[in-house]
Design a protein around this motif. Structure first.
Motif, short mmCIF file in Angstrom:
data_model
loop_
_atom_site.label_atom_id
_atom_site.label_comp_id
_atom_site.label_asym_id
_atom_site.label_seq_id
_atom_site.Cartn_x
_atom_site.Cartn_y
_atom_site.Cartn_z
N LEU A 50 -11.49 -45.40 8.66
CA LEU A 50 -10.64 -46.30 7.87
C LEU A 50 -9.23 -46.38 8.44
CD1 LEU A 50 -11.71 -45.31 4.23
CD2 LEU A 50 -12.11 -47.51 5.37
N LEU A 51 -8.74 -45.26 8.95
CA LEU A 51 -7.37 -45.22 9.46
C LEU A 51 -7.22 -45.95 10.78
CD1 LEU A 51 -4.48 -44.07 9.21
CD2 LEU A 51 -5.29 -42.03 10.40
N HIS A 52 -8.18 -45.75 11.71
CA HIS A 52 -8.02 -46.28 13.06
C HIS A 52 -8.82 -47.56 13.32
CE1 HIS A 52 -5.73 -42.81 14.37
NE2 HIS A 52 -6.65 -42.01 13.85
N ARG A 53 -9.90 -47.79 12.56
CA ARG A 53 -10.75 -48.97 12.75
C ARG A 53 -11.03 -49.21 14.24
NH1 ARG A 53 -11.07 -51.68 7.97
NH2 ARG A 53 -9.47 -51.17 6.41
N PRO A 54 -11.67 -48.26 14.90
CA PRO A 54 -11.85 -48.35 16.36
C PRO A 54 -12.89 -49.39 16.76
CG PRO A 54 -13.05 -46.47 15.51
CD PRO A 54 -12.28 -47.03 14.34
N ALA A 55 -12.69 -49.97 17.94
CA ALA A 55 -13.71 -50.86 18.52
C ALA A 55 -14.78 -50.00 19.17
CB ALA A 55 -13.05 -51.76 19.56
N LEU A 56 -16.01 -50.50 19.18
CA LEU A 56 -17.10 -49.76 19.78
C LEU A 56 -16.93 -49.69 21.29
CD1 LEU A 56 -20.14 -51.18 17.76
CD2 LEU A 56 -19.03 -48.96 17.48
N LEU A 153 -12.66 -29.25 23.79
CA LEU A 153 -11.33 -29.40 24.37
C LEU A 153 -11.37 -30.19 25.67
CD1 LEU A 153 -9.92 -25.82 23.69
CD2 LEU A 153 -9.21 -27.94 22.60
N LEU A 154 -12.38 -29.93 26.50
CA LEU A 154 -12.51 -30.68 27.74
C LEU A 154 -12.78 -32.16 27.47
CD1 LEU A 154 -14.66 -28.19 29.86
CD2 LEU A 154 -12.27 -28.78 30.23
N LEU A 155 -13.70 -32.43 26.55
CA LEU A 155 -14.07 -33.81 26.25
C LEU A 155 -12.98 -34.52 25.46
CD1 LEU A 155 -17.81 -33.14 25.40
CD2 LEU A 155 -16.96 -34.52 27.31
N SER A 156 -12.22 -33.77 24.66
CA SER A 156 -11.12 -34.36 23.91
C SER A 156 -10.07 -34.91 24.86
CB SER A 156 -10.50 -33.32 22.98
OG SER A 156 -9.41 -33.86 22.27
N GLY A 165 -4.38 -43.81 20.62
CA GLY A 165 -4.56 -43.51 19.21
C GLY A 165 -5.76 -42.60 18.99
N GLY A 166 -6.30 -42.66 17.79
CA GLY A 166 -7.41 -41.77 17.44
C GLY A 166 -8.74 -42.46 17.37
N GLY A 167 -8.89 -43.62 18.03
CA GLY A 167 -10.15 -44.35 17.96
C GLY A 167 -11.32 -43.57 18.49
N ALA A 168 -11.15 -42.92 19.64
CA ALA A 168 -12.24 -42.14 20.23
C ALA A 168 -12.61 -40.96 19.33
CB ALA A 168 -11.83 -41.64 21.61
N LEU A 169 -11.61 -40.33 18.74
CA LEU A 169 -11.87 -39.21 17.83
C LEU A 169 -12.63 -39.69 16.60
CD1 LEU A 169 -11.46 -36.30 16.89
CD2 LEU A 169 -9.21 -36.96 16.02
N ALA A 170 -12.26 -40.84 16.05
CA ALA A 170 -12.96 -41.38 14.88
C ALA A 170 -14.42 -41.65 15.19
CB ALA A 170 -12.26 -42.66 14.40
N LEU A 171 -14.70 -42.25 16.34
CA LEU A 171 -16.08 -42.54 16.72
C LEU A 171 -16.87 -41.26 16.98
CD1 LEU A 171 -15.47 -45.57 19.12
CD2 LEU A 171 -16.51 -45.64 16.84
N ALA A 172 -16.22 -40.28 17.61
CA ALA A 172 -16.89 -39.01 17.87
C ALA A 172 -17.23 -38.29 16.57
CB ALA A 172 -16.01 -38.12 18.75
N LEU A 173 -16.31 -38.32 15.62
CA LEU A 173 -16.58 -37.69 14.32
C LEU A 173 -17.70 -38.42 13.58
CD1 LEU A 173 -13.10 -36.66 12.90
CD2 LEU A 173 -15.12 -35.21 13.04
N ALA A 174 -17.77 -39.75 13.74
CA ALA A 174 -18.85 -40.50 13.12
C ALA A 174 -20.20 -40.06 13.69
CB ALA A 174 -18.64 -42.00 13.33
N TRP A 175 -20.25 -39.84 15.00
CA TRP A 175 -21.50 -39.37 15.62
C TRP A 175 -21.82 -37.94 15.16
CZ3 TRP A 175 -25.94 -40.45 17.38
CH2 TRP A 175 -26.65 -39.58 18.21
N ALA A 176 -20.81 -37.09 15.09
CA ALA A 176 -21.03 -35.73 14.60
C ALA A 176 -21.55 -35.75 13.16
CB ALA A 176 -19.74 -34.92 14.69
N SER A 214 -6.52 -34.23 15.20
CA SER A 214 -5.49 -35.19 15.55
C SER A 214 -4.34 -34.50 16.30
CB SER A 214 -4.96 -35.90 14.31
OG SER A 214 -5.98 -36.62 13.65
N LEU A 215 -3.95 -33.32 15.84
CA LEU A 215 -2.91 -32.56 16.53
C LEU A 215 -3.33 -32.17 17.93
CD1 LEU A 215 -1.71 -30.21 13.62
CD2 LEU A 215 -0.45 -32.13 14.62
N GLU A 216 -4.59 -31.72 18.07
CA GLU A 216 -5.08 -31.32 19.40
C GLU A 216 -5.15 -32.49 20.34
OE1 GLU A 216 -8.75 -29.48 18.39
OE2 GLU A 216 -7.79 -27.71 17.51
N LEU A 217 -5.59 -33.64 19.85
CA LEU A 217 -5.67 -34.83 20.70
C LEU A 217 -4.28 -35.23 21.18
CD1 LEU A 217 -7.80 -36.86 21.75
CD2 LEU A 217 -7.19 -38.33 19.84
N ALA A 218 -3.29 -35.15 20.30
CA ALA A 218 -1.91 -35.47 20.69
C ALA A 218 -1.39 -34.46 21.72
CB ALA A 218 -1.01 -35.48 19.47
#
Length: 220
Positions: A50-56, A153-156, A165-176, A214-218
């Motif tokens: 909802l926050l990032h609305r990432p593109a596929l 950590l490596l993949l992040s 932004g956090g689009g990749a993180l949002a999609l990864a969490l959706a898969w998880a 989000s902190l780790e990605l930054a």
């Protein structure tokens, strides 16, 4: 966030995760480890989408990174069944051996290697001298979670270079979440949807997933 130095961001992430795991350990007594993981990842994924609305992702490489990133996040949640067998401090210490090992293997400076060795020594001093015996299953689960944390950590870092932004993180969490939520629903069903459980699960999701990831990605 980028105004803060990377070590401060990582310290904030670690502190947030520990508070979140402490609450998650208590929640596991009510909904089980699978229920905690389902709430944690399901709610965290919903918030970030909802926050990032990432593109596929479009390329196979990007899809592979997202799927690997999300699978590593799902694997990190082995810490929750470990917490049902081990004290919180021991489980967390064993989990952190994954990032510490990664730091040793990728270190290019003697000072960095020395810090990693000191951290590993601190983990050993935390519980080893007590002589207490702990279930092997819990130890193995915590170590497996730590290995997944190193992969995360490596993949992040790789995912962060491919998107802003956090689009990749949002999609990864959706898969998880897709990998873990069905198991929690099968075990706990509509019990996970009670208001008190949902509220506690939301707190766990924010403290142990949304904020620290989000902190780790930054930082990375």
């Amino acid at each position: 966030m980028n105004r803060f130095p990377a070590p401060a961001l990582m310290l904030g992430s670690v502190l947030s995760i520990q508070f979140g795991q402490a609450i998650g350990k208590q929640l596991a007594g009510t909904v089980g480890a699978a229920g905690v993981v389902a709430l944690r990842l399901g709610l965290a994924a919903a918030l970030l989408l909802l926050l990032h609305r990432p593109a596929l992702p479009r390329s196979r490489t990007d899809i592979g990174v997202i799927l690997g990133f999300g699978t590593a996040i799902a694997g990190m949640n082995l810490i929750y069944p470990a917490l049902t067998l081990l004290p919180l401090g021991l489980a967390s210490a064993l989990q952190l051996l994954g990032p510490i090992t990664l730091a040793l293997l990728t270190s290019r400076r003697v000072l960095d290697a020395g810090c990693a060795v000191l951290a590993a020594g601190g983990v050993w001093l935390f519980y080893a001298p007590s002589g207490a015996r702990f279930p092997l299953g819990g130890v193995l689960l915590a170590l497996a979670s730590g290995a997944c944390m190193a992969a995360y950590l490596l993949l992040s870092k790789q995912a962060g270079t491919k998107s802003t932004g956090g689009g990749a993180l949002a999609l990864a969490l959706a898969w998880a979440a897709a990998l873990t939520v069905p198991l929690g629903m099968m075990q706990q069903g509509t019990h996970l949807l009670s208001p008190r459980i949902l509220l506690t699960g939301l707190l766990v999701a924010v403290l142990s997933a949304v904020l620290p990831y989000s902190l780790e990605l930054a930082a990375l």
